[in-house]
Design a protein around this motif. Structure first.
Motif, PDB file in Angstrom:
ATOM      1  N   LEU A 121      51.988  35.902  38.075  1.00  0.00           N
ATOM      2  CA  LEU A 121      51.559  34.579  38.502  1.00  0.00           C
ATOM      3  C   LEU A 121      52.732  33.767  39.036  1.00  0.00           C
ATOM      4  O   LEU A 121      52.647  33.110  40.082  1.00  0.00           O
ATOM      5  CB  LEU A 121      50.916  33.874  37.311  1.00  0.00           C
ATOM      6  N   LEU A 122      53.834  33.846  38.322  1.00  0.00           N
ATOM      7  CA  LEU A 122      55.012  33.091  38.738  1.00  0.00           C
ATOM      8  C   LEU A 122      55.492  33.570  40.105  1.00  0.00           C
ATOM      9  O   LEU A 122      55.836  32.780  40.978  1.00  0.00           O
ATOM     10  CB  LEU A 122      56.141  33.251  37.704  1.00  0.00           C
ATOM     11  N   ARG A 123      55.500  34.884  40.241  1.00  0.00           N
ATOM     12  CA  ARG A 123      55.954  35.455  41.497  1.00  0.00           C
ATOM     13  C   ARG A 123      55.023  35.006  42.634  1.00  0.00           C
ATOM     14  O   ARG A 123      55.454  34.568  43.685  1.00  0.00           O
ATOM     15  CB  ARG A 123      55.950  36.983  41.364  1.00  0.00           C
ATOM     16  N   ARG A 124      53.743  35.089  42.380  1.00  0.00           N
ATOM     17  CA  ARG A 124      52.761  34.715  43.407  1.00  0.00           C
ATOM     18  C   ARG A 124      52.934  33.258  43.828  1.00  0.00           C
ATOM     19  O   ARG A 124      53.019  32.935  45.007  1.00  0.00           O
ATOM     20  CB  ARG A 124      51.345  34.947  42.871  1.00  0.00           C
ATOM     21  N   VAL A 125      53.009  32.396  42.838  1.00  0.00           N
ATOM     22  CA  VAL A 125      53.023  30.970  43.191  1.00  0.00           C
ATOM     23  C   VAL A 125      54.379  30.572  43.790  1.00  0.00           C
ATOM     24  O   VAL A 125      54.451  29.708  44.664  1.00  0.00           O
ATOM     25  CB  VAL A 125      52.627  30.084  41.988  1.00  0.00           C
TER      26      VAL A 125
ATOM     27  N   TYR B 173      47.572  21.709  48.058  1.00  0.00           N
ATOM     28  CA  TYR B 173      48.068  23.024  47.630  1.00  0.00           C
ATOM     29  C   TYR B 173      48.097  23.119  46.110  1.00  0.00           C
ATOM     30  O   TYR B 173      47.822  24.159  45.525  1.00  0.00           O
ATOM     31  CB  TYR B 173      49.469  23.297  48.196  1.00  0.00           C
ATOM     32  N   ARG B 174      48.457  21.999  45.494  1.00  0.00           N
ATOM     33  CA  ARG B 174      48.513  21.999  44.037  1.00  0.00           C
ATOM     34  C   ARG B 174      47.132  22.314  43.456  1.00  0.00           C
ATOM     35  O   ARG B 174      46.994  23.104  42.527  1.00  0.00           O
ATOM     36  CB  ARG B 174      49.000  20.638  43.525  1.00  0.00           C
ATOM     37  N   MET B 175      46.135  21.683  44.053  1.00  0.00           N
ATOM     38  CA  MET B 175      44.775  21.924  43.560  1.00  0.00           C
ATOM     39  C   MET B 175      44.413  23.408  43.714  1.00  0.00           C
ATOM     40  O   MET B 175      43.825  24.022  42.820  1.00  0.00           O
ATOM     41  CB  MET B 175      43.792  21.066  44.355  1.00  0.00           C
ATOM     42  N   LEU B 176      44.787  23.992  44.856  1.00  0.00           N
ATOM     43  CA  LEU B 176      44.436  25.393  45.078  1.00  0.00           C
ATOM     44  C   LEU B 176      45.174  26.315  44.114  1.00  0.00           C
ATOM     45  O   LEU B 176      44.567  27.205  43.512  1.00  0.00           O
ATOM     46  CB  LEU B 176      44.742  25.811  46.524  1.00  0.00           C
ATOM     47  N   VAL B 177      46.488  26.123  43.979  1.00  0.00           N
ATOM     48  CA  VAL B 177      47.236  27.101  43.180  1.00  0.00           C
ATOM     49  C   VAL B 177      47.024  26.913  41.684  1.00  0.00           C
ATOM     50  O   VAL B 177      47.358  27.797  40.908  1.00  0.00           O
ATOM     51  CB  VAL B 177      48.760  27.110  43.497  1.00  0.00           C
ATOM     52  N   THR B 178      46.506  25.754  41.286  1.00  0.00           N
ATOM     53  CA  THR B 178      46.227  25.605  39.857  1.00  0.00           C
ATOM     54  C   THR B 178      44.799  26.020  39.514  1.00  0.00           C
ATOM     55  O   THR B 178      44.395  25.968  38.357  1.00  0.00           O
ATOM     56  CB  THR B 178      46.451  24.149  39.383  1.00  0.00           C
TER      57      THR B 178
ATOM     58  N   VAL C 227      54.520  24.648  39.090  1.00  0.00           N
ATOM     59  CA  VAL C 227      53.982  24.274  40.410  1.00  0.00           C
ATOM     60  C   VAL C 227      54.663  22.999  40.909  1.00  0.00           C
ATOM     61  O   VAL C 227      55.085  22.921  42.065  1.00  0.00           O
ATOM     62  CB  VAL C 227      52.450  24.082  40.323  1.00  0.00           C
ATOM     63  N   ASP C 228      54.810  22.038  40.046  1.00  0.00           N
ATOM     64  CA  ASP C 228      55.438  20.785  40.467  1.00  0.00           C
ATOM     65  C   ASP C 228      56.888  20.985  40.860  1.00  0.00           C
ATOM     66  O   ASP C 228      57.375  20.379  41.814  1.00  0.00           O
ATOM     67  CB  ASP C 228      55.309  19.734  39.357  1.00  0.00           C
ATOM     68  N   ARG C 229      57.575  21.855  40.110  1.00  0.00           N
ATOM     69  CA  ARG C 229      58.967  22.144  40.462  1.00  0.00           C
ATOM     70  C   ARG C 229      59.026  22.772  41.860  1.00  0.00           C
ATOM     71  O   ARG C 229      59.844  22.391  42.696  1.00  0.00           O
ATOM     72  CB  ARG C 229      59.565  23.106  39.427  1.00  0.00           C
ATOM     73  N   LEU C 230      58.140  23.709  42.109  1.00  0.00           N
ATOM     74  CA  LEU C 230      58.160  24.400  43.396  1.00  0.00           C
ATOM     75  C   LEU C 230      57.806  23.454  44.543  1.00  0.00           C
ATOM     76  O   LEU C 230      58.399  23.492  45.615  1.00  0.00           O
ATOM     77  CB  LEU C 230      57.187  25.588  43.377  1.00  0.00           C
TER      78      LEU C 230
ATOM     79  N   ASN D 135      40.998  25.450  55.935  1.00  0.00           N
ATOM     80  CA  ASN D 135      40.731  26.888  56.002  1.00  0.00           C
ATOM     81  C   ASN D 135      42.031  27.680  56.183  1.00  0.00           C
ATOM     82  O   ASN D 135      42.239  28.728  55.583  1.00  0.00           O
ATOM     83  CB  ASN D 135      39.765  27.185  57.147  1.00  0.00           C
ATOM     84  N   ARG D 136      42.917  27.143  57.034  1.00  0.00           N
ATOM     85  CA  ARG D 136      44.204  27.828  57.229  1.00  0.00           C
ATOM     86  C   ARG D 136      45.067  27.744  55.972  1.00  0.00           C
ATOM     87  O   ARG D 136      45.785  28.670  55.629  1.00  0.00           O
ATOM     88  CB  ARG D 136      44.951  27.219  58.417  1.00  0.00           C
ATOM     89  N   MET D 137      44.995  26.602  55.298  1.00  0.00           N
ATOM     90  CA  MET D 137      45.773  26.471  54.061  1.00  0.00           C
ATOM     91  C   MET D 137      45.268  27.490  53.040  1.00  0.00           C
ATOM     92  O   MET D 137      46.051  28.107  52.321  1.00  0.00           O
ATOM     93  CB  MET D 137      45.678  25.035  53.529  1.00  0.00           C
ATOM     94  N   TRP D 138      43.980  27.636  52.987  1.00  0.00           N
ATOM     95  CA  TRP D 138      43.381  28.629  52.097  1.00  0.00           C
ATOM     96  C   TRP D 138      43.869  30.029  52.508  1.00  0.00           C
ATOM     97  O   TRP D 138      44.268  30.838  51.672  1.00  0.00           O
ATOM     98  CB  TRP D 138      41.854  28.543  52.190  1.00  0.00           C
ATOM     99  N   GLN D 139      43.842  30.281  53.782  1.00  0.00           N
ATOM    100  CA  GLN D 139      44.247  31.583  54.309  1.00  0.00           C
ATOM    101  C   GLN D 139      45.705  31.901  53.965  1.00  0.00           C
ATOM    102  O   GLN D 139      46.048  33.037  53.643  1.00  0.00           O
ATOM    103  CB  GLN D 139      44.058  31.565  55.830  1.00  0.00           C
ATOM    104  N   GLU D 140      46.560  30.893  54.027  1.00  0.00           N
ATOM    105  CA  GLU D 140      47.968  31.127  53.716  1.00  0.00           C
ATOM    106  C   GLU D 140      48.113  31.676  52.292  1.00  0.00           C
ATOM    107  O   GLU D 140      48.948  32.519  52.022  1.00  0.00           O
ATOM    108  CB  GLU D 140      48.765  29.820  53.851  1.00  0.00           C
ATOM    109  N   LEU D 141      47.283  31.173  51.388  1.00  0.00           N
ATOM    110  CA  LEU D 141      47.402  31.599  49.991  1.00  0.00           C
ATOM    111  C   LEU D 141      46.591  32.848  49.683  1.00  0.00           C
ATOM    112  O   LEU D 141      47.039  33.716  48.938  1.00  0.00           O
ATOM    113  CB  LEU D 141      46.928  30.484  49.057  1.00  0.00           C
ATOM    114  N   PHE D 142      45.395  32.910  50.230  1.00  0.00           N
ATOM    115  CA  PHE D 142      44.485  33.979  49.838  1.00  0.00           C
ATOM    116  C   PHE D 142      44.457  35.141  50.827  1.00  0.00           C
ATOM    117  O   PHE D 142      43.759  36.127  50.607  1.00  0.00           O
ATOM    118  CB  PHE D 142      43.059  33.423  49.658  1.00  0.00           C
ATOM    119  N   GLY D 143      45.176  35.011  51.910  1.00  0.00           N
ATOM    120  CA  GLY D 143      45.263  36.122  52.853  1.00  0.00           C
ATOM    121  C   GLY D 143      44.197  36.090  53.926  1.00  0.00           C
ATOM    122  O   GLY D 143      44.382  36.629  54.999  1.00  0.00           O
ATOM    123  N   ARG D 144      43.089  35.484  53.628  1.00  0.00           N
ATOM    124  CA  ARG D 144      42.077  35.272  54.661  1.00  0.00           C
ATOM    125  C   ARG D 144      41.368  33.975  54.365  1.00  0.00           C
ATOM    126  O   ARG D 144      41.275  33.554  53.212  1.00  0.00           O
ATOM    127  CB  ARG D 144      41.114  36.449  54.747  1.00  0.00           C
TER     128      ARG D 144
END
Lengths: 519, 1134
Positions: free
Chosen positions: B201-205, B892-897, B235-238, B843-852
């Motif tokens: 998880l740490l690596r991913r985020v 982004y915070r909402m998505l990654v949390t 997440v906040d640190r990143l 949608n693009r922000m989602w794509q950046e994290l989820f790959g599509r």
């Protein structure tokens, strides 16, 4: 009844998209059995089937598994199945395209205009030009004096073809060539014109011919790229125009269909060689370790992409042998050097590249494109075109002859030509000794040989000034349709869905196959 | 040839068919379901739509129609067959001239559409065989059912503004994202995956928020943090890290096709990297996304209060440019506009607009008029089409050096105040002009006495030119040879340009003797210099003349020419040269020198220009520095009939120009009369002026006073308009511009004059302050009204109707009160009623994290694009993003949390089979990282990464010759010379991006050439990639530096392996892995022990010196081990 198929996610709308079709391992006729078993033996069988070849990356799998894993001609949706065949029986199995970038003049090469000799320094009649918009380069000229070719022509072969004295070697091929004199294009400047010839469109972002072929037909060699591009050293550095990667890019097709550039020197493929000090046995150990760990990872995560990576590392290892073997000319007999000339030993020369093209053809590489620059002779044409002809004539002759001797010419389509023609009138000062020629999109000459094209014929005619076409015009898109046709591909059916449209190499304006030149 | 979908369309319909065939509702087949002879692939679960009792047009019918019918029966009238449109109810139900309506709602059997698609007759059946489309029975069945159900049409989902959907009540989930995802999974009866382990998880985020791996210390800290909220703290640190902005910018630069070269032909370097740095700063400052959009699209119109707001407009300049000799500037201009519209469409609207450059879009309602309406927003900028092959084609912003920044920002703020006042004043132009007129004021005309020729040149088409002088001797003139080009440019009205070789003969006009007074001139736009290109003409020549060559009465006549950036007026006698002692010879000499020096230096074709004869008679020339090319100038000449040079005056823009006398020798006997005809744009026999634009050309047989000439450029024209129509409200755009903007504001209104003067002063001060600063390309709006012409078939020569800036007709309108310029366009994008931008962005922000993306076709939200997998989630996110104040970090915070994001990516084979591409989000994302992330990670783990932010682009390792293979010899990006030191180790976002040859190693991993906007990269997996990570010196050196760290950190093999794992994978090894790695490490050691030379060679790779404290073979051994880590799938994958 087809075996159960898998349908990978449709990635149609990438800027550079995956192909629209994904055969499974079952569909590939020449998959080495052992490898198939290896794949199927994995407990991931169902994952693999679920993901299809996409998991491997298509070209990767094609090169890995398929000696000829023709990808199918997608219409809209992924199309596939065991009947992997082109639209109809192909005449050509591979193409070698000698691209004379900058555009050689048709007057000094293939469009013999004897009547011009009497019109030296006459003004080009206004009626011939017909209000055409010229380039900004000759736009400032006060007059347009006719410049006949300074070079003589003679007839050669049974066909009695008129060939310029600049090409004594190629002249010997007269009865093998099909010369097209009536090509025409839409662009009057290099960048759009060369892009139109290589991709069918004047704007960036479209796949090149080789990429379309790769997409349509797949790989025939498991250890070499499907589409190879080589740029050539130039005998002199005047009249040089730019090239760019976009000329051989895959556009909206998957990047796997882009050409691999074979480079002169030790690393013909980028970073092919191990770093200094790393012998093959160390590399083997290294890859063994990596793959071992990757397999462990797969057991934990189950992502089929991991298997794909394992295969690609194996493939890379094999390419480290196959590519150097390809580039090792030491086993060429002395006759090769006689044929191609001594410059063929110097990596990166046009002669070297022609010999390489023959070696690629022997190994089943689908499309090889060699670029030779510096034909853009706006000034000093007589001197500079002679230098270019000297550099290119013998290797060109050698390549075609060599292919013929080896029985490869019949199914290898060789193409020679630039991106447009040149003007009958001189750009700049005309004298008895020198002149220049500006760009001319309305007509130009190319030739083809082999690949099911009629030998020893000429097609199309231009007027006395080689300014306008008077018979059988051939647009770039017709040329493209004809090339695809020789590979068994119907240009209206070789499509890829992009931006909601069935995109084609030949675009939206109707194109025609030039059946009259086909054997 | 076999297809395995039913009718070559999306899986939507597949599912619908399954429904029809009783495969269950909302239930995706989990095995290879078969229908007829065709196998249904398991992956067809792509986008199962909700099936209600009734079919939905959007979900079930439109895909079939779009794929099979719209090409001929869609929005594009040019390709429409049988007058039939099927995309809208009103057309499909309408009676046609030939035949009744195609669809009769409720009556499939009576609907001709059904008859045609069911026909077996090849002449009848639709689609026709030549379309290579075949409707499968199931599709026909769907169409039948839809018609039976009433054939209800719907607007395309993406063109309706999103509303915030109600969230499903799911007690276990707090995060709204999870509630919507879980609701869907529940409906599919799929269980979500558990949370990934902490290292994963740490690596991913870390990668998703910064593009870089976590350090071992960060991993340990996270593992040790047992308090609630540990993950959120990470997440906040990143999000607070500067690396975050660099990473986000990298995606954005793909979307807007940022690069460091022009792209075409010379492909020279261009200065635009401060725009890249702006993007990085904007993300790091968490600039609200609406502001981010406004600044980039319209920073110059805001007006800019900070330097950043202006640097942001680099977006407008990201398009490819060229200076290829021989190109036609208008063609280049049109192509560049097209590029901008396409990129704008893809990036901000998720629409494919390119096809509408030539014809109406075949599938989307996007018409050709819509295309050119958008073009008019984006093309009204001042930069010239040709880039001159220079790094800084104007307009540029020069960024002050750090010590001047405060002063410059201050000045900038003041300047913005002035600009705002000007804008406000301009906005009141109509009201002010009306008031001025109401007070009895009138623009004063110039008397038409002795006006012999007046060619307004406003015909707009054809080659016949009307003489509107009241006492015209000759009423019309015909242009010969090459056609005239109309409408490319506007000034007083859409302008005329002479094509190359156009000849405009004005017959027997202008026949004057040297003792007769005359006045002549025109609005003129001198041909742009196709700068720097070799073999290009200089564009010198005659503007207006009645003069022949030497054979014609010895070259007698009068002539107004442009040569060497001067205007030269000659009155030449036909007899032998007059010999005013000294003057002629001296002037001749001066002239030769001047022309040689002023001729465009890179133009050998100067020789082609007819040399000026030594001046005889009278000749005066403007001094240098007054005449300019490629912009409209009013050039006017008066002569008083005195036979003296002092009697000639040249005016530029109505003001007396500074001139010098070159010849002043005309005897009372000398005659300048000639039988040569008068010409516009050339002399009778020679000296043609190419590609020059003219408007309102006049010839008076009298001497105009300076006051009259001053009124010619605008006031006389304004007088004409006001006399005809005194009410400003009734003026056309062009008339209004002329009277209100050019005349009233330009010449009358004292307030604007004062403000303009103040602005000029502020600009000058700013220029002085930033003279030494770095330049960056920016946008600046033209003063003239924005427009574009609809080009038939996209041909720049085939101009159709002129359109003003307009947003696509089928979307929300421009918000009330917004100007019709880029500023208005930006406001339109961020308006709540705008259906596309917020969706496309989230949608693009989602794509950046989820790959599509939730919509896979991130660049196409149109009818042929993919449907969203989670429509409600997409809309919820879009509304949330906007209503949060476009807060990017919060988003982004909402998505990654979310729990959705935090799921493990590990999947059972059943799960993989069921949903191979994870469309339903029942597991976490896992995919190979982008090129830049890979390279940056290698550098980071090696400890080589230089963390400097921003600055000029850098050149890391690339093999020699990589640019020469394609570049022109004249290009300044011909030879790639790698940097030394830090430049080798910067983040990849700073790598020099040459478009003709993008960074090779990055391109191998699917980085693009940045020629066209790319909203989604491909993700391939090829053997060539293995060559990069195993053999590229960048990676070999990184492996060595990483090895040095490992060797120095720990004494034993096991510890070193553990160190490497923690650095590269953020986790310890398991025993089975250690065993493999120990074995291979030992093997490396044994083999290298006898190959010291090899070992030395290996560790010598790279600029950084090898650590001399480590034995050579040991370092080489561990370099190979480290390289193994850098080649693991786990390392390459996020």
């Amino acid at each position: 009844m087809a075996s159960p198929h898998s349908h990978p996610p449709d990635d149609r709308h990438l800027c550079s998209d995956h192909g629209g079709e994904y055969p499974t391992v079952w569909d590939l006729p020449h998959v080495p059995l052992g490898l198939k078993q290896e794949w199927l033996g994995l407990e991931t069988r169902r994952h693999f089937l679920g993901q299809g070849v996409k998991a491997l990356g298509w070209a990767g799998l094609a090169t890995l598994l398929g000696r000829s894993a023709p990808k199918l001609l997608a219409n809209t949706a992924p199309v596939r199945g065991p009947a992997l065949s082109p639209h109809f029986a192909p005449k050509a199995k591979r193409a070698i395209y000698l691209f004379m970038a900058g555009s050689p003049s048709q007057f000094e090469t293939w469009d013999y205009k004897p009547a011009l000799a009497d019109m030296f320094n006459h003004d080009l009649p206004e009626s011939v030009r017909g209000g055409q918009t010229l380039t900004g380069m000759t736009a400032s000229q006060a007059r347009f004096p006719i410049a006949p070719s300074i070079y003589k022509f003679a007839q050669h072969g049974k066909s009695g073809r008129w060939v310029s004295e600049l090409f004594p070697h190629t002249a010997k091929l007269s009865d093998d060539l099909c010369v097209l004199k009536s090509l025409h294009t839409d662009a009057i400047n290099h960048e759009p014109a060369i892009l139109q010839l290589t991709t069918g469109n004047m704007f960036p972002g479209r796949p090149s011919i080789g990429s379309w072929l790769s997409y349509g037909l797949g790989a025939a060699n498991e250890e070499l790229p499907t589409f190879v591009v080589m740029t050539s050293k130039m005998p002199h550095r005047t009249n040089v125009q730019a090239l760019s990667n976009r000329l051989w890019s895959s556009g909206f097709l998957s990047p796997e269909h882009a050409a691999v550039t074979l480079r002169a020197g030790n690393d013909p493929v980028l970073f092919l060689n191990n770093p200094s000090g790393v012998e093959s046995d160390l590399r083997r150990t290294m890859i063994d370790g990596v793959n071992d760990l990757n397999r462990q990872l797969f057991d934990r995560v189950g992502d089929p992409e991991i298997n794909a990576r394992i295969s690609q590392y194996e493939m890379a290892f094999r390419m480290q042998t196959s590519v150097p073997e390809l580039a090792d000319f030491s086993n060429e007999p002395p006759s090769t050097w006689e044929l191609y000339g001594p410059r063929a030993k110097e990596p990166g020369t046009f002669a070297y590249n022609c010999l390489m093209a023959r070696r690629l053809a022997e190994r089943g590489v689908l499309c090889t494109q060699i670029f030779l620059r510096s034909w853009d002779q706006h000034t000093n044409l007589p001197k500079n075109i002679r230098l270019m002809a000297e550099d290119s004539d013998q290797p060109t002759y050698a390549l075609v002859t060599d292919l013929k001797r080896r029985g490869l010419l019949d199914d290898t389509l060789v193409i020679w030509g630039g991106e447009f023609g040149r003007t009958v009138y001189s750009q700049g000062t005309l004298s008895a000794a020198t002149y220049g020629r500006d760009h001319h999109p309305r007509c130009f000459s190319m030739w083809m040989a082999g690949g099911g094209v009629k030998p020893g014929i000429a097609y199309g005619e231009t007027d006395d000034f080689s300014y306008n076409i008077v018979k059988d015009p051939v647009h770039i898109r017709d040329l493209h349709a004809t090339i695809l046709n020789q590979f068994g591909l119907d240009h209206t059916k070789l499509t890829f869905k992009h931006q909601g449209l069935d995109q084609k190499l030949t675009g939206v304006v109707p194109a025609k196959v030039i059946h009259d030149i086909l054997a | 040839m076999r297809r395995f979908t039913f009718f070559g369309i999306s899986a939507l319909s597949l599912l619908a068919i399954l429904v029809q065939l009783g495969c269950g509702t909302n239930q995706v087949p989990t095995s290879h379901a078969k229908v007829g002879a065709t196998a249904i692939p398991p992956a067809s679960l792509r986008v199962p739509p909700a099936i209600g009792a009734k079919l939905s047009f959007n979900e079930h019918i439109q895909p079939i129609l779009a794929e099979n019918c719209y090409a001929c029966h869609g929005t594009d009238p040019s390709s429409r067959k049988a007058e039939l449109r099927l995309d809208r109810a009103e057309h499909a139900f309408k009676k046609r001239d030939k035949g009744g309506p195609a669809i009769i709602p409720g009556q499939p059997d009576k609907s001709p559409l059904v008859g045609r698609i069911e026909s077996k007759d090849p002449k009848e059946v639709m689609p026709p065989p030549e379309a290579h489309k075949t409707l499968k029975p199931a599709a026909i069945a769907l169409l039948r059912r839809w018609i039976a159900e009433g054939a209800e049409y719907q607007e395309h989902w993406a063109f309706i503004a999103p509303l915030r959907p109600a969230l499903p009540e799911i007690s276990s989930a707090a995060n709204p994202v999870d509630r919507l995802v879980l609701a869907r999974l529940a409906a599919e009866k799929i269980t979500p995956s558990p949370e990934a382990d902490r290292p994963t998880l740490l690596r991913r985020v870390s990668y998703d928020l910064t593009g870089l791996p976590p350090t071992p210390a960060e991993a340990e800290a996270f593992l040790a943090d047992a308090a609630p909220g540990a993950y959120e703290r990470v997440v906040d640190r990143l999000l607070a890290s500067s690396r975050y902005g660099e990473h986000r910018a990298r995606y954005w630069l793909d979307y807007v096709r940022y690069a460091d070269t022009h792209g075409i032909h010379f492909d020279n370097y261009r200065a635009i990297w401060p725009y890249r740095d702006y993007v990085i700063r904007a993300f790091n400052q968490n600039k609200a996304f609406d502001r981010f959009v406004r600044e980039q699209l319209a920073g110059d119109l805001l007006p800019a209060r900070t330097l950043d707001e202006l640097a942001a407009t680099g977006l407008i300049r990201c398009n490819l440019t060229t200076n290829e000799g021989g190109t036609i500037s208008e063609e280049v201009f049109v192509n560049q506009t097209r590029d901008r519209v396409e990129a704008f469409g893809v990036t901000f609207l998720g629409l494919t607009t390119g096809c509408a450059a030539c014809h109406d879009h075949k599938f989307d309602p996007f018409s050709q008029r819509d295309f050119y309406g958008l073009a008019a927003f984006l093309n009204n900028t001042v930069e010239k089409p040709w880039d001159l092959n220079i790094a800084e084609p104007a307009p540029v912003l020069r960024l002050p050096t750090p010590e001047n920044t405060t002063a410059a920002e201050l000045l900038f703020g003041e300047r913005a105040v002035t600009q705002e006042k000007i804008q406000l004043r301009r906005a009141r132009a109509q009201e002010l002009t009306a008031a001025w007129l109401a007070a009895g004021n009138r623009p004063k005309p110039v008397a038409t006495a002795n006006l012999e020729l007046r060619l307004k040149l406003d015909e707009g088409k054809g080659d016949v030119l009307k003489n509107s002088a009241p006492a015209a001797k000759i009423a019309t003139f015909k242009a010969e040879t090459n056609p005239l080009v109309w409408g490319e440019n506007t000034w007083l009205w859409p302008a005329m340009r002479m094509d190359i070789l156009t000849r405009i003969t004005l017959g027997d006009s202008g026949d004057v003797e040297a003792d007769e007074a005359f006045s002549a001139g025109s609005w003129i736009m001198l041909r742009a210099n196709p700068g720097g290109g070799v073999r290009t003409g200089t564009g010198n020549g005659t503007l207006l003349a009645r003069m022949g060559d030497a054979k014609r009465r010895g070259g007698a006549g009068w002539d107004i020419s442009q040569s060497g950036m001067r205007i030269i007026v000659s009155l030449t006698p036909g007899a032998a040269p007059a010999t005013s002692p000294g003057a002629g010879e001296e002037a001749a000499k001066a002239n030769t020198v001047a022309v040689a020096a002023e001729t465009d230096p890179a133009s050998p074709a100067a020789a082609l220009v007819v040399p000026e004869p030594p001046p005889r008679g009278l000749q005066i020339a403007t001094k240098l520095g007054q005449v300019t090319r490629d912009e409209w100038r009013h050039v006017f000449v008066t002569y008083d009939g005195s036979r003296h040079a002092s009697g000639i005056k040249i005016y530029l823009d109505g003001k007396l120009a500074e001139t010098e006398v070159r010849a002043d020798a005309l005897t009372p006997q000398d005659s300048i009369r000639t039988d040569a005809a008068m010409h516009l744009g050339r002399r009778d026999d020679f000296n043609p002026m190419r590609e020059t634009r003219f408007q309102d050309m006049r010839f008076y047989r009298r001497h105009l006073t300076p006051a009259e000439v001053a009124r010619l450029p605008f006031e006389d024209l304004a007088a004409e308009i006001v006399a005809r129509e005194p009410s400003p409200a009734k003026w056309s755009t062009d008339e209004g511009f002329l009277v209100m903007d050019r005349f009233f504001l330009g010449e009358i209104d004292p307030e604007i004059r004062g403000l303009s003067a103040a602005l000029a002063e502020q600009n000058a001060s700013f220029e002085k302050l930033t003279k030494e600063g770095t330049a960056t390309l920016i946008a600046a709006e033209k003063e003239t009204p924005a427009f574009s012409d609809i080009l038939k078939r996209g041909d720049y020569f085939a101009r159709g109707e002129r359109v003003e800036p307009a947003v696509p007709h089928f979307l929300n309108g421009l918000p009330a009160g917004t100007p019709r310029n880029r500023r208005g366009l930006a406001e339109w994008l961020v308006a709540p009623a705008q259906p596309l931008m917020a969706r496309v962005t989230v949608n693009r922000m989602w794509q950046e994290l989820f790959g599509r993306g939730l919509v896979e076709s991130a660049g196409d939200f149109g009818i042929m694009g993919d449907r969203p997998s989670h429509p409600q989630l997409l809309d919820w996110l879009a509304v949330e993003f906007r209503e949060s104040g476009w807060d990017v970090k919060k988003f982004y915070r909402m998505l990654v949390t979310s729990a959705t994001y935090r799921q493990t990516a590990a999947a059972s084979s059943a799960a993989l089979t069921r949903d191979p591409s994870n469309r339903l989000l029942a597991r976490g994302p896992r995919f190979r990282m982008d090129a830049e992330m890979l390279r940056d990670s290698a550098l980071a783990t090696a400890g080589l990464l230089v963390k400097k932010i921003g600055g000029p682009p850098v050149k890391p390792y690339q093999p020699p010759g990589i640019w020469e293979e394609v570049a022109m010899p004249e290009s300044n990006t011909k030879t790639y010379v790698p940097d030394k030191g830090d430049g080798l180790y910067r983040r990849s976002v700073y790598t020099f991006w040459k478009r003709a040859s993008a960074p090779a190693s990055l391109e191998t991993f699917d980085a693009t050439s940045r020629e066209v906007a790319c909203t989604r990269r491909a993700r391939t997996n090829t053997p060539l990639q293995a060559f990069v990570t195993m053999n590229d010196p960048q990676w070999v050196e990184a492996a060595r530096k990483l090895a040095e760290r490992a060797v120095k950190a720990s004494p034993t093999t096991e510890q070193r392996l553990d160190f490497l794992a923690r650095v590269t994978l953020a986790r310890p090894l398991v025993a089975k892995e250690t065993a493999v790695l120990t074995r291979t490490a030992n093997e490396f050691g044994t083999k290298l022990a006898t190959r010291e030379k090899d070992a030395k060679a290996l560790i010598a790779i790279g600029e950084s010196p090898a650590d001399a404290t480590i034995p050579v073979t040991e370092l080489a051994q561990w370099t190979l081990v480290a390289s193994q880590f850098l080649n693991l799938d786990e390392f390459l994958t996020k």
